[in-house]
Design an enzyme around this catalytic site. Structure first.
Site, PDB file in Angstrom:
ATOM      1  N   CYS A   1       4.182  53.064  71.088  1.00 32.25           N
ATOM      2  CA  CYS A   1       3.601  51.816  71.587  1.00 32.25           C
ATOM      3  C   CYS A   1       2.981  52.022  72.979  1.00 32.25           C
ATOM      4  O   CYS A   1       1.940  52.645  73.087  1.00 32.25           O
ATOM      5  CB  CYS A   1       4.660  50.717  71.571  1.00 32.25           C
ATOM      6  SG  CYS A   1       3.977  49.043  71.702  1.00 32.25           S
TER       7      CYS A   1
ATOM      8  N   HIS B   1       7.531  51.102  66.075  1.00 33.74           N
ATOM      9  CA  HIS B   1       8.731  51.489  66.832  1.00 33.74           C
ATOM     10  C   HIS B   1       9.798  52.088  65.912  1.00 33.74           C
ATOM     11  O   HIS B   1      10.628  51.343  65.375  1.00 33.74           O
ATOM     12  CB  HIS B   1       9.316  50.270  67.544  1.00 33.74           C
ATOM     13  CG  HIS B   1       8.542  49.803  68.716  1.00 33.74           C
ATOM     14  ND1 HIS B   1       8.850  50.145  70.017  1.00 33.74           N
ATOM     15  CD2 HIS B   1       7.446  48.999  68.789  1.00 33.74           C
ATOM     16  CE1 HIS B   1       7.987  49.574  70.849  1.00 33.74           C
ATOM     17  NE2 HIS B   1       7.124  48.869  70.132  1.00 33.74           N
TER      18      HIS B   1
ATOM     19  N   GLU C   1      12.390  53.713  66.842  1.00 37.72           N
ATOM     20  CA  GLU C   1      13.718  53.592  67.474  1.00 37.72           C
ATOM     21  C   GLU C   1      14.374  52.252  67.153  1.00 37.72           C
ATOM     22  O   GLU C   1      15.571  52.085  67.350  1.00 37.72           O
ATOM     23  CB  GLU C   1      13.587  53.793  68.991  1.00 37.72           C
ATOM     24  CG  GLU C   1      13.137  52.581  69.795  1.00 37.72           C
ATOM     25  CD  GLU C   1      11.622  52.321  69.715  1.00 37.72           C
ATOM     26  OE1 GLU C   1      10.935  53.016  68.936  1.00 37.72           O
ATOM     27  OE2 GLU C   1      11.156  51.421  70.456  1.00 37.72           O
TER      28      GLU C   1
END
Length: 230
Positions: free
Chosen positions: A85, A201, A203
């Site tokens: 990002c 994302h 994560e």
């Protein structure tokens, strides 16, 4: 595998990334923005938003941070660098990846789960990725990838487009494009395949309680790629 997670003033996904990698059993170190020397890490992660408050434009100030001199040198020597990002935005501003991330065409901040189709595999990140689709969260207002048509043609020809926005069936269409990115591009690599920038994302998708675990698949593929190179 030892990951280093960069921390810029304003970063808000550094702890998420650190904890996700710890959860997956990896050694992780924070890399402060003023660092003038990197520890012996195997992969540098530039995490999501909002470095330096996104002033001027996302990533425009972070690219001048002291640690970016070390990250650039690390990348030029073949080290793995993953930008997520805002990290993707920093990498384009630093010239480590082609193109730019522009304001979403709908002028909305998009925070939602998104299907991605795996495209390029001639790189260190997705060569060992299982499956053809990923389901990961996105959260951005400036994620519309752009590259001039002639340069995009070259990027596509070398397999530099890694993920493309799609629907659940893997169909790439304007309806499945959350931000107006050219050719539905969600992630790209450099020519050497050791620097990856992506708007989604991973994560935030490593535990079922978060809503999905496809992020585990991507991080596992990165580890397998790194191990194969040793």
């Amino acid at each position: 595998m030892h990951f280093g997670v960069a921390v810029f003033p304003g970063s808000n996904c550094d702890a998420d990334t650190y904890n996700a990698l710890k959860y997956l059993g990896h050694q992780v170190s924070y890399l402060w923005h003023a660092e003038d020397e990197l520890p012996a890490v195997d992969c540098v992660v530039l995490p999501g938003g909002f470095s330096y408050g996104d002033y001027l434009r996302p990533g425009a100030i972070a690219r001048f941070a002291k640690v970016m001199e070390q990250v650039t040198d690390f990348a030029n020597k073949g080290g793995l660098v993953l930008g997520i990002c805002n990290g993707f935005q920093v990498l384009t501003e630093a010239g480590l990846l082609p193109g730019s991330l522009q304001r979403n065409d709908n002028l909305q901040f998009r925070c939602q789960w998104q299907w991605l189709r795996v495209e390029g595999r001639d790189n260190m990140f997705t060569r060992h990725l299982d499956g053809e689709l990923l389901h990961l969260p996105i959260a951005h207002g400036d994620g519309s990838y752009y590259l001039p048509p002639d340069e995009l043609k070259g990027l596509e020809a070398r397999g530099g487009v890694v993920f493309r926005y799609c629907d659940e069936a893997g169909n790439v269409s304007s309806a499945a494009n959350p931000n107006g990115a050219v050719a539905n591009v969600a992630a790209v690599t450099n020519a050497e395949g050791n620097v990856l920038g992506m708007m989604p994302h991973p994560e935030r998708a490593v535990e079922k309680i978060l809503g999905g675990t496809d992020g585990q698949r991507l991080f596992a593929a990165i580890v397998r790629g790194w191990e194969a190179r040793q």
